[in-house]
Write an enzyme that holds these catalytic residues in place. Structure first.
Site, short mmCIF file in Angstrom:
data_model
loop_
_atom_site.label_atom_id
_atom_site.label_comp_id
_atom_site.label_asym_id
_atom_site.label_seq_id
_atom_site.Cartn_x
_atom_site.Cartn_y
_atom_site.Cartn_z
N GLU A 182 29.57 -73.81 -23.84
CA GLU A 182 30.02 -72.42 -23.84
C GLU A 182 31.36 -72.26 -24.55
OE1 GLU A 182 30.99 -68.64 -20.90
OE2 GLU A 182 30.50 -70.57 -19.99
N ASP A 206 23.96 -70.75 -19.61
CA ASP A 206 23.87 -70.24 -18.23
C ASP A 206 22.58 -70.66 -17.55
OD1 ASP A 206 26.30 -68.65 -18.35
OD2 ASP A 206 25.18 -67.22 -19.58
N ASP A 219 27.54 -75.57 -19.39
CA ASP A 219 28.42 -74.49 -18.94
C ASP A 219 29.40 -75.13 -17.97
OD1 ASP A 219 29.73 -72.25 -18.10
OD2 ASP A 219 27.93 -71.03 -17.83
N ILE A 276 32.02 -74.07 -16.29
CA ILE A 276 32.18 -73.29 -15.06
C ILE A 276 31.28 -72.06 -15.20
CG2 ILE A 276 33.71 -71.93 -13.59
CD1 ILE A 276 36.01 -73.69 -14.33
N ASP A 277 30.13 -72.10 -14.56
CA ASP A 277 29.28 -70.91 -14.52
C ASP A 277 29.73 -70.09 -13.32
OD1 ASP A 277 27.26 -69.22 -15.39
OD2 ASP A 277 25.84 -70.02 -13.94
N THR A 316 32.90 -68.02 -13.97
CA THR A 316 34.35 -68.06 -14.20
C THR A 316 35.07 -66.95 -13.46
OG1 THR A 316 34.06 -69.12 -16.35
CG2 THR A 316 36.15 -68.03 -15.96
#
Length: 278
Positions: free
Chosen positions: A70, A220, A90, A92-93, A95
């Site tokens: 990402e 995601d 990802d 940190i899915d 954020t």
């Protein structure tokens, strides 16, 4: 070759745990927040730190593999899914959840070969739940098998969705038209964890019958898509066709019956594809 992918999956699980430690430690500190595409599309130094941690470690162990990350894409790298082994990350899915310490934050690592997901790892850091799936071998949470809900009546179902980061008036209008239509079926309720990966894992766990969203990205949903399918669920485009992870549109459901009923209520639109620059 199968042993190689298992080795890669074991490495992904270990990396997800290390990344989760970084996330939990960062929650104890001040979090510097930046924006990307708009004022509600957030990124932190922790997102960038975690992605670099994962990519650097994978490059050392699997130097010929490719990446879609990402934050790398946000920095200008191409979003290209080739037939070669590709890690879809990802860091940190969720954020925005992370920024506000809302307790659903995930590290999502998918792995594709020949454009087919081979394994998916989703680590819900604050819950300490490790969701894993290997193609043809099932889906698990902390080692326990996952199975989607057996509910076939959408009126007895919970549906998950998110509003996304787009504030384009036409997109927002369609998002709320879809929400109104689905609520008025009526369904038991609509929920959202604030992270696509965890929403998909909730479908796989059987506590939610379906999840849909327009505007998500391949990073995601790559890992979560395999968790859903290996738990017995189905994936579909919001128009009812085959799911396309680059399309930024997804329906993940416990069954085709629920998915098709949901599709009939969704007011779809088409954001620019993740691979639109190709």
């Amino acid at each position: 070759m199968a042993d190689l992918w298992q080795n890669a999956m074991d490495h992904a699980v270990a990396l997800a745990r290390r990344a989760g430690e970084v996330v939990r430690e960062a929650l104890q500190e001040d979090r510097k927040v930046m924006t990307k595409s708009c004022s509600v599309d957030l990124v932190t130094q922790t997102d960038q730190k975690v992605e670099q941690l994962i990519i650097q470690s994978v490059k050392e162990k699997f130097p010929t593999h490719s990446f879609i990350g990402e934050e790398s894409v946000a920095a200008g790298e191409a979003c290209v899914l080739t037939d070669g082994p590709t890690w879809i990350i990802d860091p940190i899915d969720g954020t925005t959840n992370f920024v506000h310490a809302f307790p659903f934050v995930a590290v999502s690592i998918g792995f594709s070969v020949n454009k087919q997901m081979e394994f998916g790892v989703v680590y819900s850091c604050l819950e300490d739940k490790m969701y894993t799936a290997r193609r043809g071998k099932g889906a698990f949470c902390n080692g326990q098998p996952l199975q989607v809900s057996g509910q076939e009546d959408i009126k007895q179902s919970i549906i998950s969705t998110e509003f996304g980061s787009s504030r384009d008036p036409e997109a927002v209008e369609k998002i709320f038209l879809s929400l109104r239509s689905i609520l008025c079926i009526p369904v038991h309720g609509v929920r959202g964890a604030g992270t696509a990966a965890i929403n998909m894992c909730h479908v796989a766990s059987g506590c939610v019958e379906a999840y849909y969203e327009v505007g998500i990205h391949v990073w995601d949903v790559a890992a979560g898509s395999l968790v859903v399918s290996e738990a017995g669920g189905v994936l579909m485009d919001v128009d009812g066709g085959a799911a396309d992870l680059m399309s930024r549109r997804i329906v993940a459901a416990n069954s085709r019956t629920i998915a098709e009923r949901l599709v009939s209520e969704i007011h779809s639109f088409s954001p620019p594809r993740d691979d639109a620059t190709l």
